[in-house]
Design a protein around this motif. Structure first.
Motif, PDB file in Angstrom:
ATOM      1  N   ARG A 126       0.972  -1.097  -0.143  1.00 51.07           N
ATOM      2  CA  ARG A 126       0.266  -0.546  -0.062  1.00 51.07           C
ATOM      3  C   ARG A 126       0.979   0.520   0.424  1.00 51.07           C
ATOM      4  O   ARG A 126       0.589   2.255  -0.451  1.00 51.07           O
ATOM      5  CB  ARG A 126      -1.199   0.007   1.791  1.00 51.07           C
ATOM      6  CG  ARG A 126      -2.211  -0.877   0.831  1.00 51.07           C
ATOM      7  CD  ARG A 126      -3.378  -0.695   1.876  1.00 51.07           C
ATOM      8  NE  ARG A 126      -4.549  -1.522   1.424  1.00 51.07           N
ATOM      9  CZ  ARG A 126      -5.504  -2.031   2.207  1.00 51.07           C
ATOM     10  NH1 ARG A 126      -5.934  -0.769   2.867  1.00 51.07           N
ATOM     11  NH2 ARG A 126      -6.169  -2.607   1.249  1.00 51.07           N
ATOM     12  N   TYR A 137      -5.265   1.243  -3.005  1.00 54.35           N
ATOM     13  CA  TYR A 137      -4.596   0.106  -2.263  1.00 54.35           C
ATOM     14  C   TYR A 137      -3.681  -0.203  -4.025  1.00 54.35           C
ATOM     15  O   TYR A 137      -3.542  -0.377  -4.124  1.00 54.35           O
ATOM     16  CB  TYR A 137      -6.057  -0.679  -3.083  1.00 54.35           C
ATOM     17  CG  TYR A 137      -7.107  -0.583  -2.435  1.00 54.35           C
ATOM     18  CD1 TYR A 137      -7.646  -0.446  -0.966  1.00 54.35           C
ATOM     19  CD2 TYR A 137      -8.281   0.192  -2.925  1.00 54.35           C
ATOM     20  CE1 TYR A 137      -8.834  -1.122  -1.061  1.00 54.35           C
ATOM     21  CE2 TYR A 137      -9.680   0.873  -2.399  1.00 54.35           C
ATOM     22  CZ  TYR A 137      -9.954  -0.698  -0.854  1.00 54.35           C
ATOM     23  OH  TYR A 137     -10.975  -0.332  -0.733  1.00 54.35           O
ATOM     24  N   GLU A 219      -5.697  -7.294  -2.387  1.00 54.76           N
ATOM     25  CA  GLU A 219      -6.458  -6.401  -3.082  1.00 54.76           C
ATOM     26  C   GLU A 219      -6.903  -6.020  -4.373  1.00 54.76           C
ATOM     27  O   GLU A 219      -6.416  -6.538  -5.107  1.00 54.76           O
ATOM     28  CB  GLU A 219      -5.141  -5.383  -2.957  1.00 54.76           C
ATOM     29  CG  GLU A 219      -4.998  -5.835  -1.860  1.00 54.76           C
ATOM     30  CD  GLU A 219      -3.868  -4.430  -0.747  1.00 54.76           C
ATOM     31  OE1 GLU A 219      -4.287  -3.093  -0.520  1.00 54.76           O
ATOM     32  OE2 GLU A 219      -2.946  -4.589  -0.842  1.00 54.76           O
ATOM     33  N   TYR A 295      -6.913  -7.205   5.285  1.00 53.26           N
ATOM     34  CA  TYR A 295      -7.126  -7.138   3.723  1.00 53.26           C
ATOM     35  C   TYR A 295      -8.557  -8.211   2.865  1.00 53.26           C
ATOM     36  O   TYR A 295      -9.143  -7.449   2.544  1.00 53.26           O
ATOM     37  CB  TYR A 295      -5.813  -6.926   2.842  1.00 53.26           C
ATOM     38  CG  TYR A 295      -4.524  -6.223   2.856  1.00 53.26           C
ATOM     39  CD1 TYR A 295      -4.825  -4.224   3.684  1.00 53.26           C
ATOM     40  CD2 TYR A 295      -3.978  -6.318   2.380  1.00 53.26           C
ATOM     41  CE1 TYR A 295      -4.204  -3.992   4.474  1.00 53.26           C
ATOM     42  CE2 TYR A 295      -2.902  -5.070   3.278  1.00 53.26           C
ATOM     43  CZ  TYR A 295      -3.185  -3.912   4.404  1.00 53.26           C
ATOM     44  OH  TYR A 295      -2.114  -3.486   4.039  1.00 53.26           O
ATOM     45  N   PRO A 369     -12.114  -6.711   3.615  1.00 57.91           N
ATOM     46  CA  PRO A 369     -11.099  -5.852   4.200  1.00 57.91           C
ATOM     47  C   PRO A 369     -12.136  -6.010   6.040  1.00 57.91           C
ATOM     48  O   PRO A 369     -12.602  -5.574   6.381  1.00 57.91           O
ATOM     49  CB  PRO A 369     -10.810  -4.500   3.926  1.00 57.91           C
ATOM     50  CG  PRO A 369     -11.346  -3.761   3.097  1.00 57.91           C
ATOM     51  CD  PRO A 369     -12.494  -5.374   2.728  1.00 57.91           C
TER      52      PRO A 369
END
Length: 373
Positions: A126, A137, A219, A295, A369
């Motif tokens: 990140r 993300y 992600e 996440y 998440p």
């Protein structure tokens, strides 16, 4: 929105159509077989994206804006999951999630069938995603092996993590001369089997090997730094597809150059399952949880007859790994088969999965998440 169209108001599970995405590597035959196809061949569509509000990043295919984007499986209607969430995020994602993450699910899942080894690659964490891509993300991900096949006599395998002694200087030199074997020799190689689960944190070098059939949860981005300029099957990879627009020098900032022994690597990133719930031979198993990463989370439901699932005001995805049956929820009833996928909105308080076939019923639940800090 046309309220006369069924199942788009957030009160029932939404069946999603398969969303395939073009990639630089070959594969996909086993995904075709999951959907009942016969005599299928590998192609450049080796991935099926699940509950996706993200479009694939492929040079030369920018005009295909919906590639990889999940759409409802309703005949003669072209409705994306993203459009529904954008219109009413709190209905579909839940108030708590919306307050923290807005109208982004914060997660993406894929089925991957690798007919060849993927190029050695890395995804930004990140911090680097914000710095280099102006993205909230990164792309920490998790692989859960669900099957596979031998290719050229070799069983499924993956590469993960730098071995002791690797440095950035050495890694950049291997890239400059395109010493592919040298790159692979820097990484740990593991043969894998169904049930194995690995966490791949942003910054960790890796490559899915040939013959893997897996579920990837990650992600919600498609930032992939590739350090091979030609794929194992001979496809020349565009420079943008290597550095994702940040340039060949900066792309090496995405790697974490920490090194680990083979055993340390497994200790750090191999995830062991745990049973969350078991009632009369029906159970739910956590494959990766929020204690492993904030996440995303993924569980597997195994159903001998039926099991009730409580959503607790959060959304989830559902993918049928094996068997057939039905989903029942407050007046909603729909039959399903292997390979079917659903988005379960936050408003769905609970649902029941019923095994109505002769084969074992297994389904994956896919979560976004963590909401609480």
């Amino acid at each position: 929105m046309n309220k006369s169209v069924p199942n788009i108001n957030g009160e029932f599970p939404l069946k999603l159509a398969p969303a395939r995405a073009w990639r630089t590597y070959m594969g996909g035959k086993l995904i075709e077989e999951l959907h009942g196809g016969k005599n299928k061949e590998d192609s450049h569509f080796p991935e099926e994206w699940l509950m996706s509000i993200v479009s694939a990043r492929n040079v030369g295919r920018e005009h295909i804006i919906d590639e990889g984007l999940s759409k409802l499986d309703i005949p003669d209607l072209d409705i994306s999951l993203k459009s529904l969430i954008d219109e009413n995020a709190t209905e579909f994602l839940g108030q708590s999630h919306f307050e923290k993450y807005g109208n982004n699910t914060g997660v993406l899942a894929k089925i991957i069938d690798s007919g060849e080894r993927l190029t050695v690659q890395v995804h930004p964490n990140r911090e680097k995603a914000r710095e280099l891509f102006n993205s909230a993300y990164g792309k920490t991900e998790c692989w859960h092996i669900i099957g596979g096949r031998e290719i050229d006599g070799e069983p499924p395998y993956v590469y993960l993590g730098f071995k002791p002694g690797v440095t950035r200087e050495h890694w950049e030199k291997l890239f400059e001369v395109q010493d592919i074997q040298g790159m692979l020799d820097c990484l740990h190689k593991y043969y894998v089997k169904p049930g194995d689960t690995f966490l791949i944190e942003g910054g960790t070098p890796h490559a899915i090997g040939s013959g893997c059939l897996l579920i990837e949860i990650q992600e919600p981005t498609d930032y992939t730094i590739r350090i091979e300029k030609v794929s194992p099957s001979g496809l020349e990879i565009d420079a943008f597809m290597c550095h994702q627009g940040i340039g060949f020098k900066k792309m090496f900032d995405c790697f974490n150059y920490d090194t680990y022994t083979r055993d340390e690597t497994l200790e750090k990133w191999y995830v062991k399952p745990s049973v969350l719930k078991e009632v009369m031979n029906n159970r739910e198993i956590e494959l990766i949880g929020y204690q492993d990463t904030p996440y995303f989370k993924m569980t597997q439901v195994e159903v001998e007859n039926e099991i009730e699932i409580t959503n607790d005001g959060i959304f989830s995805g559902l993918y049928i790994l094996s068997g057939s049956g039905s989903i029942v929820s407050d007046g909603y009833h729909q039959l399903f088969n292997i390979g079917d996928q659903y988005f379960v909105p936050a408003k769905v308080s609970d649902l029941t999965l019923r095994n109505e076939g002769k084969e074992p019923l297994k389904a994956l639940r896919l979560f976004g998440p963590r909401i609480t800090d």
